[in-house]
Design a protein around this motif. Structure first.
Motif, PDB file in Angstrom:
ATOM      1  N   VAL A 278       0.833  -1.207   0.000  1.00 24.53           N
ATOM      2  CA  VAL A 278       0.000   0.000   0.000  1.00 24.53           C
ATOM      3  C   VAL A 278       0.864   1.253   0.000  1.00 24.53           C
ATOM      4  O   VAL A 278       0.546   2.250  -0.659  1.00 24.53           O
ATOM      5  CB  VAL A 278      -0.958  -0.019   1.209  1.00 24.53           C
ATOM      6  CG1 VAL A 278      -1.640   1.334   1.383  1.00 24.53           C
ATOM      7  CG2 VAL A 278      -2.015  -1.108   1.019  1.00 24.53           C
ATOM      8  N   TRP A 279       1.985   1.200   0.723  1.00 21.92           N
ATOM      9  CA  TRP A 279       2.869   2.368   0.727  1.00 21.92           C
ATOM     10  C   TRP A 279       3.549   2.549  -0.631  1.00 21.92           C
ATOM     11  O   TRP A 279       3.785   3.679  -1.073  1.00 21.92           O
ATOM     12  CB  TRP A 279       3.907   2.245   1.845  1.00 21.92           C
ATOM     13  CG  TRP A 279       3.360   2.800   3.117  1.00 21.92           C
ATOM     14  CD1 TRP A 279       2.685   2.148   4.090  1.00 21.92           C
ATOM     15  CD2 TRP A 279       3.407   4.177   3.534  1.00 21.92           C
ATOM     16  NE1 TRP A 279       2.305   2.991   5.093  1.00 21.92           N
ATOM     17  CE2 TRP A 279       2.740   4.257   4.780  1.00 21.92           C
ATOM     18  CE3 TRP A 279       3.936   5.325   2.989  1.00 21.92           C
ATOM     19  CZ2 TRP A 279       2.596   5.448   5.481  1.00 21.92           C
ATOM     20  CZ3 TRP A 279       3.785   6.521   3.683  1.00 21.92           C
ATOM     21  CH2 TRP A 279       3.129   6.588   4.914  1.00 21.92           C
ATOM     22  N   SER A 280       3.864   1.424  -1.313  1.00 18.10           N
ATOM     23  CA  SER A 280       4.378   1.550  -2.681  1.00 18.10           C
ATOM     24  C   SER A 280       3.324   2.168  -3.595  1.00 18.10           C
ATOM     25  O   SER A 280       3.623   3.023  -4.443  1.00 18.10           O
ATOM     26  CB  SER A 280       4.800   0.171  -3.205  1.00 18.10           C
ATOM     27  OG  SER A 280       5.859  -0.367  -2.429  1.00 18.10           O
ATOM     28  N   LEU A 281       2.059   1.713  -3.398  1.00 17.38           N
ATOM     29  CA  LEU A 281       0.958   2.296  -4.162  1.00 17.38           C
ATOM     30  C   LEU A 281       0.830   3.787  -3.853  1.00 17.38           C
ATOM     31  O   LEU A 281       0.625   4.610  -4.764  1.00 17.38           O
ATOM     32  CB  LEU A 281      -0.343   1.571  -3.815  1.00 17.38           C
ATOM     33  CG  LEU A 281      -1.634   2.189  -4.350  1.00 17.38           C
ATOM     34  CD1 LEU A 281      -1.627   2.184  -5.877  1.00 17.38           C
ATOM     35  CD2 LEU A 281      -2.854   1.447  -3.809  1.00 17.38           C
ATOM     36  N   ARG A 282       0.967   4.131  -2.570  1.00 18.75           N
ATOM     37  CA  ARG A 282       0.858   5.545  -2.193  1.00 18.75           C
ATOM     38  C   ARG A 282       1.952   6.380  -2.866  1.00 18.75           C
ATOM     39  O   ARG A 282       1.684   7.474  -3.375  1.00 18.75           O
ATOM     40  CB  ARG A 282       0.956   5.671  -0.679  1.00 18.75           C
ATOM     41  CG  ARG A 282       0.984   7.123  -0.200  1.00 18.75           C
ATOM     42  CD  ARG A 282       0.983   7.220   1.307  1.00 18.75           C
ATOM     43  NE  ARG A 282       1.129   8.604   1.753  1.00 18.75           N
ATOM     44  CZ  ARG A 282       0.966   9.003   3.004  1.00 18.75           C
ATOM     45  NH1 ARG A 282       0.668   8.120   3.945  1.00 18.75           N
ATOM     46  NH2 ARG A 282       1.114  10.280   3.338  1.00 18.75           N
ATOM     47  N   ASN A 283       3.177   5.859  -2.879  1.00 20.76           N
ATOM     48  CA  ASN A 283       4.277   6.595  -3.507  1.00 20.76           C
ATOM     49  C   ASN A 283       4.046   6.750  -5.008  1.00 20.76           C
ATOM     50  O   ASN A 283       4.239   7.841  -5.588  1.00 20.76           O
ATOM     51  CB  ASN A 283       5.605   5.880  -3.250  1.00 20.76           C
ATOM     52  CG  ASN A 283       5.986   5.902  -1.770  1.00 20.76           C
ATOM     53  OD1 ASN A 283       5.582   6.794  -1.026  1.00 20.76           O
ATOM     54  ND2 ASN A 283       6.756   4.907  -1.345  1.00 20.76           N
ATOM     55  N   GLY A 284       3.624   5.636  -5.676  1.00 24.48           N
ATOM     56  CA  GLY A 284       3.346   5.716  -7.104  1.00 24.48           C
ATOM     57  C   GLY A 284       2.185   6.651  -7.405  1.00 24.48           C
ATOM     58  O   GLY A 284       2.219   7.430  -8.372  1.00 24.48           O
ATOM     59  N   LEU A 366      -0.048   2.212 -11.515  1.00 24.66           N
ATOM     60  CA  LEU A 366      -1.242   2.430 -10.690  1.00 24.66           C
ATOM     61  C   LEU A 366      -2.269   1.336 -10.908  1.00 24.66           C
ATOM     62  O   LEU A 366      -2.877   0.809  -9.965  1.00 24.66           O
ATOM     63  CB  LEU A 366      -1.839   3.805 -11.011  1.00 24.66           C
ATOM     64  CG  LEU A 366      -3.160   4.151 -10.296  1.00 24.66           C
ATOM     65  CD1 LEU A 366      -2.939   4.245  -8.794  1.00 24.66           C
ATOM     66  CD2 LEU A 366      -3.736   5.449 -10.836  1.00 24.66           C
ATOM     67  N   ASP A 367      -2.450   0.967 -12.187  1.00 22.41           N
ATOM     68  CA  ASP A 367      -3.448  -0.064 -12.501  1.00 22.41           C
ATOM     69  C   ASP A 367      -3.071  -1.400 -11.878  1.00 22.41           C
ATOM     70  O   ASP A 367      -3.916  -2.123 -11.343  1.00 22.41           O
ATOM     71  CB  ASP A 367      -3.572  -0.190 -14.027  1.00 22.41           C
ATOM     72  CG  ASP A 367      -4.714  -1.111 -14.411  1.00 22.41           C
ATOM     73  OD1 ASP A 367      -5.885  -0.771 -14.121  1.00 22.41           O
ATOM     74  OD2 ASP A 367      -4.434  -2.193 -14.983  1.00 22.41           O
ATOM     75  N   GLN A 368      -1.783  -1.741 -11.923  1.00 22.67           N
ATOM     76  CA  GLN A 368      -1.341  -3.000 -11.299  1.00 22.67           C
ATOM     77  C   GLN A 368      -1.542  -2.969  -9.788  1.00 22.67           C
ATOM     78  O   GLN A 368      -1.948  -3.960  -9.177  1.00 22.67           O
ATOM     79  CB  GLN A 368       0.142  -3.247 -11.628  1.00 22.67           C
ATOM     80  CG  GLN A 368       0.399  -3.562 -13.099  1.00 22.67           C
ATOM     81  CD  GLN A 368       1.883  -3.654 -13.418  1.00 22.67           C
ATOM     82  OE1 GLN A 368       2.725  -3.461 -12.548  1.00 22.67           O
ATOM     83  NE2 GLN A 368       2.200  -3.940 -14.688  1.00 22.67           N
ATOM     84  N   ALA A 369      -1.232  -1.834  -9.134  1.00 19.24           N
ATOM     85  CA  ALA A 369      -1.400  -1.720  -7.680  1.00 19.24           C
ATOM     86  C   ALA A 369      -2.865  -1.835  -7.304  1.00 19.24           C
ATOM     87  O   ALA A 369      -3.228  -2.506  -6.324  1.00 19.24           O
ATOM     88  CB  ALA A 369      -0.815  -0.392  -7.180  1.00 19.24           C
ATOM     89  N   MET A 370      -3.738  -1.176  -8.099  1.00 20.32           N
ATOM     90  CA  MET A 370      -5.163  -1.259  -7.812  1.00 20.32           C
ATOM     91  C   MET A 370      -5.699  -2.664  -8.044  1.00 20.32           C
ATOM     92  O   MET A 370      -6.539  -3.171  -7.303  1.00 20.32           O
ATOM     93  CB  MET A 370      -5.930  -0.250  -8.668  1.00 20.32           C
ATOM     94  CG  MET A 370      -5.816   1.175  -8.155  1.00 20.32           C
ATOM     95  SD  MET A 370      -6.607   1.340  -6.537  1.00 20.32           S
ATOM     96  CE  MET A 370      -6.350   3.097  -6.259  1.00 20.32           C
ATOM     97  N   GLY A 503      -7.785   9.083  -0.780  1.00 19.96           N
ATOM     98  CA  GLY A 503      -8.251   7.782  -0.282  1.00 19.96           C
ATOM     99  C   GLY A 503      -7.109   6.789  -0.127  1.00 19.96           C
ATOM    100  O   GLY A 503      -7.057   6.033   0.853  1.00 19.96           O
ATOM    101  N   ILE A 504      -6.197   6.789  -1.096  1.00 24.05           N
ATOM    102  CA  ILE A 504      -5.037   5.880  -1.004  1.00 24.05           C
ATOM    103  C   ILE A 504      -4.180   6.235   0.199  1.00 24.05           C
ATOM    104  O   ILE A 504      -3.675   5.360   0.907  1.00 24.05           O
ATOM    105  CB  ILE A 504      -4.223   5.944  -2.310  1.00 24.05           C
ATOM    106  CG1 ILE A 504      -5.036   5.345  -3.477  1.00 24.05           C
ATOM    107  CG2 ILE A 504      -2.897   5.206  -2.161  1.00 24.05           C
ATOM    108  CD1 ILE A 504      -4.369   5.486  -4.829  1.00 24.05           C
TER     109      ILE A 504
END
Length: 608
Positions: A278-284, A366-370, A503-504
Motif C-alpha cells: 500500500v505504501w508503494s501504491l501511495r508513492n506511485g 497504478l493499474d497494477q497496484a489497484m 483515499g489511497i
C-alpha cells in the motif's frame, strides 16, 4: 489413580455407657504400649473430648474434658492435667489428683473420667452478634421479636493457647432453624440441609483461617436453639483426581493456542506485506498525482499557445486574402514564420509524446497496484463475527475492517475513473499526431515555397498559399476546439484523481495502524503460547499442592490438657455449644421448688 491414605479426623462424637460419652475413632493402633508416669497398668491410646458451654454471644461459661482410655492391661494408670474437679465415669473408684498427676486404677478395656476446667480458654475466640432490622440487639431483647434478623459469627485464633489447634483443626458450625420461625434464609458459604422438620445451616472454617460468617432470615417470634461448634483435625482421605482427561484437554488447548499464534504470525507477515504494498501504491499514486497536476497546470499554457497559432494562421490567411500583391521579402518572412511555427509544433508533439509515455508508465503501475487489492466481498455478518475470533476488538478488528472498507472505496473510485484514465493516453497520442501532422504540412509548405520562390508567379503562388492557409486555419480551428475539450478532461481527471489519492493515503495510514495492531497481537499470542506451553504440568503441580495443603497427613495429635500426655494421644476433638435463645415463660402461680441439676442433666442439656 493414586490414593493418599491419611488419618480421618472424627467429625461426630459416638456415645457409649452414658449416651453422651465419645468413643475412640479406631480401636486398632500400632502405638507402643508405654506407661504414662510410674504405673503398672498399660494403655493402647488415649482420646480427649473437650466440651465447652458458651453464652449466646460466644463468651465462655464452663468447660470439661472427657478422657477416654483403651486399657490393655488392668492396673494403676497415671495421667496428667490440671483440673478443678474430677469424676469417675466408669465405676465408683476414687481418682487421686496430686498437683498435675491424676492417678486411678483402671480395669482392662474402656475407661472414662471427667475433669472440669473452669478457667482454661479455648483455642479460638468466638463472637456471635445479632441484628434486627439492621440494628444491633442483645439475645435477651431479640427473643420473641419479629423482623429481619442477621446472625454474625466471627472466629479467630486465641493467642493464649497453643496455635497447633488453630493451625490444624477445622471448625464445623451448625445452626438448627425452625421453619415456622425462620423464612427466606440466606447463608453465604453455608450449606443448607434438612434435619427432620428443621433446616440446618452448616459453615466450615478451614485451619489457619478466621471465620466471618453470616446468616440472614425473616423471623416471627424469634427463638434459636444453641449453635453447635465442632473442632476436629483437618486430616482426611483425599483421592488424587484422574487428571488424564483434563490434562489432555489442556494439551489440546495449548496446541490450539500454538496454532493461533502461528496463524497470527502469518497474519502479521501478510499485513506487513500489505502495508509495504500500500505504501508503494501511495508513492506511485503521489507521483502520478503530481504528474497529472502538472499536465493540468500546463493545459492553460497549451491552450494559449494553440490559440496563438490559431490566430496567427487566421491572420495570415486574412492578410493574404486582402492583399493584391506581396513583395518577395514579405514572402520570405512568411516562409520564416511558417518554418518557426513548424519547429514549435514539432517540439510540442515531441513533448506530448514524452508526456504520453510517462503517463502510460505511471498509469500501468497504478493499474497494477489497484488490481492487487482483492475484490472479494466481506458481508456485514462476517464482519460482525470477527470479535469472536479472539483478536483484539479495538486495536485489530476495527482497524482491519476500516482498512478493508477504505481499500474497497479506493478501488471503487478508481474503477469509476478508469475510463477517464484510459482515455488520457489515446488523447495524448491523437494530440501529438495532430501537432505532428500540422508540423509536416507546414514543413512541406515551407519547402515548396522555398524551392519555388525565385521563379514563381507571385500572384498565382499567393493565391495557392492563401487557399492553403485558409484551409489550414479552418482545420486548426477544429483542432483547437478539440484541444480545449482535452484540457477540460485533464482538469476533471486531475481533480478526481486528487480525491482518489487522498483515499489511497487514508488506506496507507490504516494499514500502518493495522500493522502496529497485528504486531501487538502477535506479541500477545506469542506471550500467551509461552505462558501456556507447560499448562498441563503446572495444573497437575497445583492440584498436588492443593491436596497436600488440605490432607495434613503429617499432623500428630497433641493433648489439649497437658503436653505430658502426647505420647499416647490418639484423637482430640472439641464439642462447643452456645446457650439457646428462648422466650421467657410465664411464671406459675405457685413457685415450684427448683431442684439443682445434676451432672447428667446438665450434660444432656448441651445436646438439646
Amino acid at each position: 489413580m493414586k490414593t493418599k491414605r491419611i488419618l480421618l479426623g472424627s467429625m461426630a462424637a459416638m456415645l457409649v455407657l452414658p449416651s453422651f460419652l465419645v468413643t475412640a475413632a479406631s480401636d486398632e493402633s500400632n502405638a507402643e504400649e508405654n506407661n504414662i508416669g510410674q504405673q503398672d497398668g498399660s494403655l493402647s491410646y488415649k482420646d480427649e473430648v473437650i466440651y465447652a458451654a458458651l453464652q449466646a454471644t460466644g463468651e465462655q461459661d464452663e468447660m470439661y474434658v472427657v478422657n477416654n482410655f483403651e486399657v490393655t492391661e488392668a492396673g494403676e494408670i497415671v495421667d496428667y492435667g490440671s483440673y478443678d474437679s474430677l469424676k469417675n465415669l466408669t465405676n465408683l473408684d476414687e481418682i487421686e489428683q496430686a498437683d498435675n498427676k491424676i492417678i486411678f486404677t483402671a480395669p482392662e478395656g474402656k475407661y472414662y473420667y471427667q475433669g472440669n476446667m473452669d478457667d482454661v480458654p479455648l483455642p479460638w475466640n468466638i463472637d456471635v452478634s445479632y441484628w434486627l432490622d439492621d440494628k444491633a440487639i442483645t439475645p435477651d431483647e431479640l427473643a420473641g421479636k419479629d423482623g429481619h434478623v442477621e446472625i454474625k459469627i466471627e472466629t479467630s485464633a486465641n493467642e493464649q493457647v497453643d496455635d497447633v489447634f488453630f493451625n490444624n483443626y477445622l471448625l464445623q458450625i451448625s445452626l438448627t432453624l425452625d421453619p415456622t420461625v425462620f423464612t427466606n434464609m440466606e447463608a453465604k458459604d453455608g450449606m443448607v440441609a434438612n434435619a427432620g422438620k428443621n433446616k440446618q445451616i452448616t459453615f466450615t472454617v478451614m485451619p489457619e483461617k478466621n471465620g466471618n460468617l453470616s446468616l440472614e432470615a425473616d423471623v416471627v417470634d424469634f427463638e434459636l436453639q444453641g449453635i453447635d461448634i465442632k473442632a476436629v483435625p483437618s486430616s482426611m482421605s483425599i483421592d488424587s483426581p484422574d487428571m488424564e482427561d483434563m490434562t489432555g484437554d489442556m494439551a489440546s488447548l495449548t496446541d490450539a493456542i500454538a496454532k493461533i499464534n502461528d496463524g497470527v504470525s502469518d497474519l502479521n507477515g501478510g499485513v506487513t506485506d500489505l502495508n509495504d504494498g500500500v505504501w508503494s501504491l501511495r508513492n506511485g499514486s503521489s507521483e502520478f498525482n503530481d504528474g497529472i497536476s502538472d499536465i493540468n497546470g500546463s493545459s492553460s499554457e497549451l491552450i494559449e499557445a494553440s490559440a496563438a497559432i490559431k490566430n496567427a494562421l487566421k491572420e495570415m490567411s486574412t492578410s493574404l486574402e486582402n492583399s493584391d500583391e506581396m513583395e518577395l521579402s514579405g514572402l520570405e518572412k512568411l516562409v520564416g514564420g511558417l518554418s518557426e511555427m513548424a519547429t514549435g509544433l514539432n517540439e510540442t508533439a515531441t513533448g506530448l509524446d514524452s508526456l504520453r509515455d510517462n503517463y502510460i508508465a505511471a498509469y500501468q503501475g497504478l493499474d497494477q497496484a489497484m488490481a492487487a487489492i482483492p475484490s472479494y466481498e466481506i458481508t456485514d455478518k462476517e464482519i460482525e463475527s470477527l470479535p469472536t475470533s479472539g483478536a483484539d476488538q479495538e486495536e485489530v478488528v476495527d482497524q482491519l475492517v476500516e482498512t478493508y472498507k477504505a481499500a474497497q472505496t479506493a478501488k471503487g473510485t478508481y474503477t469509476q475513473a478508469k475510463e477517464a484514465f484510459d482515455a488520457v493516453g489515446p488523447s495524448l497520442s491523437n494530440t501529438s499526431t495532430g501537432f505532428a501532422e500540422l508540423e509536416k504540412n507546414l514543413t512541406t509548405m515551407v519547402d515548396e515555397l522555398t524551392s519555388s520562390i525565385a521563379g514563381m508567379d507571385v500572384s498565382e503562388s499567393l493565391g495557392q498559399l492563401q487557399e492553403g492557409l485558409s484551409q489550414l486555419s479552418t482545420n486548426y480551428e477544429e483542432f483547437h476546439v478539440g484541444l480545449g475539450s482535452y484540457t477540460d478532461g485533464v482538469g476533471q481527471l486531475a481533480h478526481s484523481y486528487s480525491q482518489l489519492h487522498d483515499g489511497i493515503v487514508d488506506v496507507s495510514v490504516g494499514t500502518s495502524e493495522l500493522e502496529d495492531g497485528v504486531g501487538e497481537l502477535a506479541e500477545g499470542t506469542t506471550e500467551l503460547e509461552e505462558s501456556t506451553s507447560n499448562l498441563p504440568d503446572e495444573m497437575q503441580e497445583e492440584i498436588d499442592q492443593m491436596i497436600a495443603d488440605f490432607e495434613n497427613s503429617d499432623f500428630e495429635p497433641v493433648s489439649f490438657v497437658s503436653p505430658s500426655n502426647n505420647d499416647k494421644i490418639n484423637n482430640v476433638q472439641f464439642i462447643i455449644k452456645t446457650e439457646s435463645i428462648e422466650k421467657e415463660e410465664q411464671e406459675e402461680t405457685e413457685e415450684q421448688p427448683k431442684q439443682e441439676k445434676g451432672f447428667w442433666e446438665r450434660l444432656m442439656d448441651l445436646f438439646k
